[in-house]
Design a protein around this motif. Structure first.
Motif, PDB file in Angstrom:
ATOM      1  N   GLY A  33      42.698  33.836 -30.370  1.00  0.00           N
ATOM      2  CA  GLY A  33      41.321  34.231 -30.646  1.00  0.00           C
ATOM      3  C   GLY A  33      40.306  33.128 -30.455  1.00  0.00           C
ATOM      4  O   GLY A  33      39.125  33.323 -30.754  1.00  0.00           O
ATOM      5  N   THR A  34      40.720  31.967 -29.967  1.00  0.00           N
ATOM      6  CA  THR A  34      39.787  30.868 -29.697  1.00  0.00           C
ATOM      7  C   THR A  34      40.160  30.221 -28.365  1.00  0.00           C
ATOM      8  O   THR A  34      41.295  30.363 -27.888  1.00  0.00           O
ATOM      9  CB  THR A  34      39.841  29.793 -30.806  1.00  0.00           C
ATOM     10  N   ASN A  35      39.216  29.470 -27.788  1.00  0.00           N
ATOM     11  CA  ASN A  35      39.488  28.826 -26.508  1.00  0.00           C
ATOM     12  C   ASN A  35      39.971  27.390 -26.670  1.00  0.00           C
ATOM     13  O   ASN A  35      40.127  26.683 -25.685  1.00  0.00           O
ATOM     14  CB  ASN A  35      38.244  28.861 -25.604  1.00  0.00           C
ATOM     15  N   ASN A  36      40.199  26.950 -27.911  1.00  0.00           N
ATOM     16  CA  ASN A  36      40.715  25.593 -28.129  1.00  0.00           C
ATOM     17  C   ASN A  36      41.865  25.569 -29.147  1.00  0.00           C
ATOM     18  O   ASN A  36      41.840  24.783 -30.092  1.00  0.00           O
ATOM     19  CB  ASN A  36      39.587  24.663 -28.587  1.00  0.00           C
ATOM     20  N   PRO A  37      42.858  26.423 -28.978  1.00  0.00           N
ATOM     21  CA  PRO A  37      43.964  26.417 -29.936  1.00  0.00           C
ATOM     22  C   PRO A  37      44.944  25.284 -29.638  1.00  0.00           C
ATOM     23  O   PRO A  37      44.798  24.534 -28.669  1.00  0.00           O
ATOM     24  CB  PRO A  37      44.626  27.776 -29.711  1.00  0.00           C
ATOM     25  N   VAL A  38      45.951  25.167 -30.494  1.00  0.00           N
ATOM     26  CA  VAL A  38      47.103  24.309 -30.228  1.00  0.00           C
ATOM     27  C   VAL A  38      48.215  25.219 -29.709  1.00  0.00           C
ATOM     28  O   VAL A  38      48.675  26.109 -30.413  1.00  0.00           O
ATOM     29  CB  VAL A  38      47.566  23.574 -31.506  1.00  0.00           C
ATOM     30  N   LEU A  39      48.611  25.017 -28.445  1.00  0.00           N
ATOM     31  CA  LEU A  39      49.677  25.819 -27.833  1.00  0.00           C
ATOM     32  C   LEU A  39      50.928  24.953 -27.710  1.00  0.00           C
ATOM     33  O   LEU A  39      50.899  23.893 -27.068  1.00  0.00           O
ATOM     34  CB  LEU A  39      49.258  26.334 -26.455  1.00  0.00           C
ATOM     35  N   VAL A  40      52.001  25.394 -28.324  1.00  0.00           N
ATOM     36  CA  VAL A  40      53.277  24.682 -28.268  1.00  0.00           C
ATOM     37  C   VAL A  40      54.151  25.353 -27.213  1.00  0.00           C
ATOM     38  O   VAL A  40      54.486  26.545 -27.328  1.00  0.00           O
ATOM     39  CB  VAL A  40      53.980  24.697 -29.635  1.00  0.00           C
ATOM     40  N   LEU A  41      54.515  24.603 -26.168  1.00  0.00           N
ATOM     41  CA  LEU A  41      55.416  25.077 -25.115  1.00  0.00           C
ATOM     42  C   LEU A  41      56.815  24.606 -25.478  1.00  0.00           C
ATOM     43  O   LEU A  41      57.184  23.459 -25.228  1.00  0.00           O
ATOM     44  CB  LEU A  41      54.979  24.538 -23.753  1.00  0.00           C
ATOM     45  N   ASP A  42      57.590  25.503 -26.080  1.00  0.00           N
ATOM     46  CA  ASP A  42      58.871  25.125 -26.672  1.00  0.00           C
ATOM     47  C   ASP A  42      59.980  25.156 -25.628  1.00  0.00           C
ATOM     48  O   ASP A  42      60.026  26.056 -24.779  1.00  0.00           O
ATOM     49  CB  ASP A  42      59.199  26.082 -27.816  1.00  0.00           C
ATOM     50  N   GLU A  43      60.889  24.190 -25.714  1.00  0.00           N
ATOM     51  CA  GLU A  43      62.093  24.106 -24.880  1.00  0.00           C
ATOM     52  C   GLU A  43      61.730  24.047 -23.392  1.00  0.00           C
ATOM     53  O   GLU A  43      62.184  24.854 -22.579  1.00  0.00           O
ATOM     54  CB  GLU A  43      63.015  25.297 -25.161  1.00  0.00           C
ATOM     55  N   LEU A  44      60.930  23.065 -23.046  1.00  0.00           N
ATOM     56  CA  LEU A  44      60.440  22.939 -21.675  1.00  0.00           C
ATOM     57  C   LEU A  44      61.569  22.698 -20.684  1.00  0.00           C
ATOM     58  O   LEU A  44      61.523  23.173 -19.536  1.00  0.00           O
ATOM     59  CB  LEU A  44      59.421  21.788 -21.608  1.00  0.00           C
ATOM     60  N   GLU A  45      62.621  21.957 -21.093  1.00  0.00           N
ATOM     61  CA  GLU A  45      63.690  21.619 -20.153  1.00  0.00           C
ATOM     62  C   GLU A  45      64.581  22.814 -19.824  1.00  0.00           C
ATOM     63  O   GLU A  45      65.406  22.747 -18.911  1.00  0.00           O
ATOM     64  CB  GLU A  45      64.530  20.467 -20.714  1.00  0.00           C
ATOM     65  N   LYS A  46      64.422  23.928 -20.562  1.00  0.00           N
ATOM     66  CA  LYS A  46      65.267  25.096 -20.325  1.00  0.00           C
ATOM     67  C   LYS A  46      64.651  26.097 -19.371  1.00  0.00           C
ATOM     68  O   LYS A  46      65.142  27.220 -19.228  1.00  0.00           O
ATOM     69  CB  LYS A  46      65.603  25.770 -21.661  1.00  0.00           C
ATOM     70  N   SER A  92      35.213  29.220 -30.271  1.00  0.00           N
ATOM     71  CA  SER A  92      36.059  28.062 -30.551  1.00  0.00           C
ATOM     72  C   SER A  92      35.962  27.720 -32.029  1.00  0.00           C
ATOM     73  O   SER A  92      35.023  28.127 -32.717  1.00  0.00           O
ATOM     74  CB  SER A  92      35.636  26.861 -29.697  1.00  0.00           C
ATOM     75  N   THR A  93      36.939  26.969 -32.522  1.00  0.00           N
ATOM     76  CA  THR A  93      36.925  26.511 -33.905  1.00  0.00           C
ATOM     77  C   THR A  93      36.426  25.075 -33.963  1.00  0.00           C
ATOM     78  O   THR A  93      36.645  24.284 -33.043  1.00  0.00           O
ATOM     79  CB  THR A  93      38.336  26.592 -34.519  1.00  0.00           C
ATOM     80  N   GLU A  94      35.759  24.754 -35.058  1.00  0.00           N
ATOM     81  CA  GLU A  94      35.250  23.399 -35.256  1.00  0.00           C
ATOM     82  C   GLU A  94      36.404  22.492 -35.656  1.00  0.00           C
ATOM     83  O   GLU A  94      37.145  22.782 -36.602  1.00  0.00           O
ATOM     84  CB  GLU A  94      34.178  23.396 -36.344  1.00  0.00           C
ATOM     85  N   ASP A  95      36.585  21.409 -34.930  1.00  0.00           N
ATOM     86  CA  ASP A  95      37.690  20.494 -35.209  1.00  0.00           C
ATOM     87  C   ASP A  95      37.456  19.738 -36.510  1.00  0.00           C
ATOM     88  O   ASP A  95      36.337  19.305 -36.808  1.00  0.00           O
ATOM     89  CB  ASP A  95      37.863  19.486 -34.069  1.00  0.00           C
ATOM     90  N   GLU A  96      38.531  19.585 -37.288  1.00  0.00           N
ATOM     91  CA  GLU A  96      38.525  18.717 -38.458  1.00  0.00           C
ATOM     92  C   GLU A  96      38.884  17.315 -37.978  1.00  0.00           C
ATOM     93  O   GLU A  96      40.046  17.033 -37.679  1.00  0.00           O
ATOM     94  CB  GLU A  96      39.542  19.220 -39.496  1.00  0.00           C
ATOM     95  N   LEU A  97      37.895  16.460 -37.899  1.00  0.00           N
ATOM     96  CA  LEU A  97      38.073  15.148 -37.277  1.00  0.00           C
ATOM     97  C   LEU A  97      38.068  14.006 -38.282  1.00  0.00           C
ATOM     98  O   LEU A  97      37.930  12.850 -37.889  1.00  0.00           O
ATOM     99  CB  LEU A  97      36.985  14.921 -36.220  1.00  0.00           C
ATOM    100  N   ASP A  98      38.181  14.315 -39.571  1.00  0.00           N
ATOM    101  CA  ASP A  98      38.272  13.260 -40.565  1.00  0.00           C
ATOM    102  C   ASP A  98      39.673  12.650 -40.496  1.00  0.00           C
ATOM    103  O   ASP A  98      40.679  13.334 -40.728  1.00  0.00           O
ATOM    104  CB  ASP A  98      38.004  13.824 -41.961  1.00  0.00           C
ATOM    105  N   VAL A  99      39.743  11.378 -40.158  1.00  0.00           N
ATOM    106  CA  VAL A  99      41.031  10.735 -39.915  1.00  0.00           C
ATOM    107  C   VAL A  99      41.903  10.778 -41.161  1.00  0.00           C
ATOM    108  O   VAL A  99      43.111  11.027 -41.088  1.00  0.00           O
ATOM    109  CB  VAL A  99      40.813   9.282 -39.443  1.00  0.00           C
TER     110      VAL A  99
END
Length: 624
Positions: free
Chosen positions: A422-435, A314-321
């Motif tokens: 390559g990591t277990n905590n990526p950002v996955l974008v599910l595009d065009e869900l209504e289609k 996993s990648t270390e999150d950048e949590l600085d607001v």
């Protein structure tokens, strides 16, 4: 003492000597080098030298090579007096002048700039020095340079022998400095060598130039030797393995090497105990099979998928607001509600490390930046990013995967995206869900219910992988143009965030900050060539865009850039100017365009000539 003909001529010239400025190079005594000339003032000097045999000029380097027409204030005060050996015409505005350096000079008084530079100069005599220290310095310089020549490829064999022919240590330092590669030593460093009248100081300066190059060549040789040794060893091992495989095949035995490698790859991912046990069981089955069977290939591919999934990486999150907020502001204008929700997630995640990933749904018209928001979120949090397009997906297996009993079976898109990330905590974008669609092959929307449920996706099972996979750390972001067509049960699992269309002022701001620089760069233009005024942008926004997003606005800006590019190129062609207006007049001259020096030319035999010993293969100095 009786002066020779050349000495008397030089003495007469010292009161008014023509000056030829050099840039990006330093000309040394005892050098015979072709110099390219292309600047107007230098061209006037060269044209006057045409037909004049054995004329003399002062060659002085300029401190700032970017100055096109230097004055005396742009030149160093120490240069070299040289005899003109030959003038070669390369073109209407280009000449190559072969110069033979005779000695050092100092500029005393500036006499004239036009039609070419002239100055009163004085000869600088070298300080006579001898002794054990100078001899030791000279020997060290010879040995270092000889080793450099040995390590450099494609040099003539007789090159190193010329070092022993130059007896004077000061001349040896000049010879080496003059032929040192120009891309490895700055002009200022070479100028210091030229200004050093004490041979000891000069040799020390040249040794300081040679030492880094020698260390670099030694390192390259060592790396090349190690690479060749490793390559040879790897080639030998591959050959032996291939022979072992052939022998085992003839004997009907199994090749266990590949399976051992797979076992190691699975263990290296540190998967859960259940996954590790499934992989070991599958490997034991493969050892009992024939490697030529179709089932063997299916089982091997399955274990390879288990080995490729990021079970514990996993990648270390950048949590600085502040950092998260800054990244979001850099990529998008407005959208304050969306940004605030991401900032809130980062703040809560900083307080609670085991927070499950939220399921966000961005709803808004096309072109408002829903998809690109996911990339910005990934950058802001330091996570991997993957996009999954759901438009037109009608097969449930695209989400849950195929069962391994089918030919060509593969995991679903979620698992494939995890492998790419390559990591277990990526950002996955599910595009065009209504289609998403549905037919007799199943309903993909229903298959997404488990994926997008924070309470269930910790043990998501893909039909192909068939072991629990933790998706709770994944940050899912879905996008849709409208809520129509999305199952109510699916909507219940997501947090809906509306991304409204942009106002007129927001479109203008987006155009100025993001779109205009992007399109100018994409079309090879600059703000000096095409300047979008505020009123021009207002005309485009008011008269040519009616959408809620900015895609049409970007297309209109691209159209203006294309039209400007055509006009710019046509006007440059009509004016017979290069497209790059900033290109210096003589910048197109290749450094090695000069003709080789005629070996039959009468050159003073008492001077050591280095034409056969360039460390950089007789590159001419560019005076233009």
């Amino acid at each position: 003492m009786v002066l020779g003909p050349d000495s008397r001529r030089i003495a007469a010239m010292l009161d008014s000597l023509p000056i030829l400025p050099l840039r990006n190079a330093v000309f040394f005594p005892a050098s015979v080098v072709p110099v390219n000339v292309g600047r107007p003032r230098s061209l006037r000097l060269v044209r006057e030298l045409l037909g004049q045999e054995r004329a003399f000029v002062g060659v002085v380097s300029q401190a700032d090579p970017s100055v096109m027409e230097p004055t005396f204030s742009d030149l160093y005060r120490v240069g070299t007096i040289a005899r003109v050996v030959k003038v070669i015409r390369l073109g209407p505005q280009n000449y190559s002048v072969v110069l033979n350096g005779l000695g050092r000079i100092e500029l005393l008084e500036d006499l004239a700039l036009e039609p070419y530079m002239r100055a009163r100069v004085a000869r600088l005599e070298e300080r006579r020095s001898s002794g054990v220290e100078l001899e030791e310095l000279g020997a060290a310089l010879r040995e270092s340079t000889r080793e450099v020549l040995t390590l450099m490829p494609n040099l003539p064999r007789e090159t190193a022998s010329i070092l022993d022919q130059v007896k004077d240590t000061g001349s040896l330092a000049d010879l080496i400095a003059a032929n040192f590669p120009p891309n490895q030593v700055a002009v200022a460093d070479k100028q210091r060598v030229l200004e050093a009248l004490d041979p000891k100081e000069r040799v020390r300066l040249v040794l300081a130039m040679v030492a880094p190059q020698l260390e670099l060549l030694r390192t390259k040789k060592q790396v090349a030797s190690e690479f060749a040794e490793d390559t040879s060893r790897a080639h030998r091992e591959d050959l032996l393995r291939e022979q072992m495989r052939t022998i085992k095949k003839e004997l009907g035995e199994k090749d266990d090497d590949e399976l051992d490698v797979l076992r190691g790859k699975v263990a290296a991912q540190h998967p859960p105990a259940e996954v590790l046990e499934v992989a070991r069981k599958q490997l034991r089955r493969l050892r009992a099979m024939s490697s030529q069977s179709a089932e063997y290939n299916v089982g091997r591919n399955y274990v390879e998928w288990l080995a490729d999934l990021p079970w514990s990486k996993s990648t270390e999150d950048e949590l600085d607001v502040a950092t998260v907020r800054r990244c979001l502001d850099e990529d998008h204008h407005g959208l304050e509600k969306v940004k605030e929700r991401i900032v809130q997630f980062a703040a809560v995640r900083k307080l609670r490390r085991d927070l499950k990933g939220p399921i966000l749904l961005f709803v808004g018209p096309p072109g408002v930046g829903k998809t690109s928001l996911g990339r910005s979120v990934a950058r802001a949090m330091g996570r991997s990013y993957e996009r999954i397009s759901l438009g037109g997906v009608r097969d449930e297996a695209e989400i849950r995967g195929h069962r391994r009993t089918y030919v060509g079976a593969l995991p679903g898109r979620i698992i494939r995206a995890l492998k790419r990330a390559g990591t277990n905590n990526p950002v996955l974008v599910l595009d065009e869900l209504e289609k998403l669609g549905s037919d007799m092959r199943g309903d993909p929307s229903s298959a997404l219910l488990e994926v997008l449920d924070p309470e269930q996706n910790k043990t998501f099972r893909d039909h192909y992988i068939d072991v629990p996979i933790d998706l709770s750390q994944v940050l899912f972001i879905a996008t849709a143009n409208s809520l129509r067509g999305i199952q109510s049960a699916l909507l219940d699992r997501m947090e809906v965030i509306e991304v409204p269309g942009y106002t007129r002022d927001e479109k203008l701001a987006i155009a100025e900050i993001y779109l205009v620089p992007k399109q100018l760069s994409a079309h090879g233009l600059t703000s000096e060539v095409l300047d979008f005024t505020r009123s021009g942008l207002e005309t485009i926004v008011d008269g040519y865009t009616r959408e809620a997003g900015v895609r049409t606005l970007e297309r209109q800006l691209a159209g203006v850039c294309r039209a400007a590019a055509v006009r710019y190129v046509e006007e440059a062609a009509e004016a017979a100017l290069p497209i790059d207006a900033a290109l210096p007049i003589d910048a197109a001259l290749p450094i090695d365009a000069a003709l080789p020096i005629d070996a039959a030319l009468p050159i003073d035999a008492a001077l050591p000539i280095d034409a056969a010993l360039p460390i950089d293969a007789a590159l001419p100095i560019d005076a233009a």
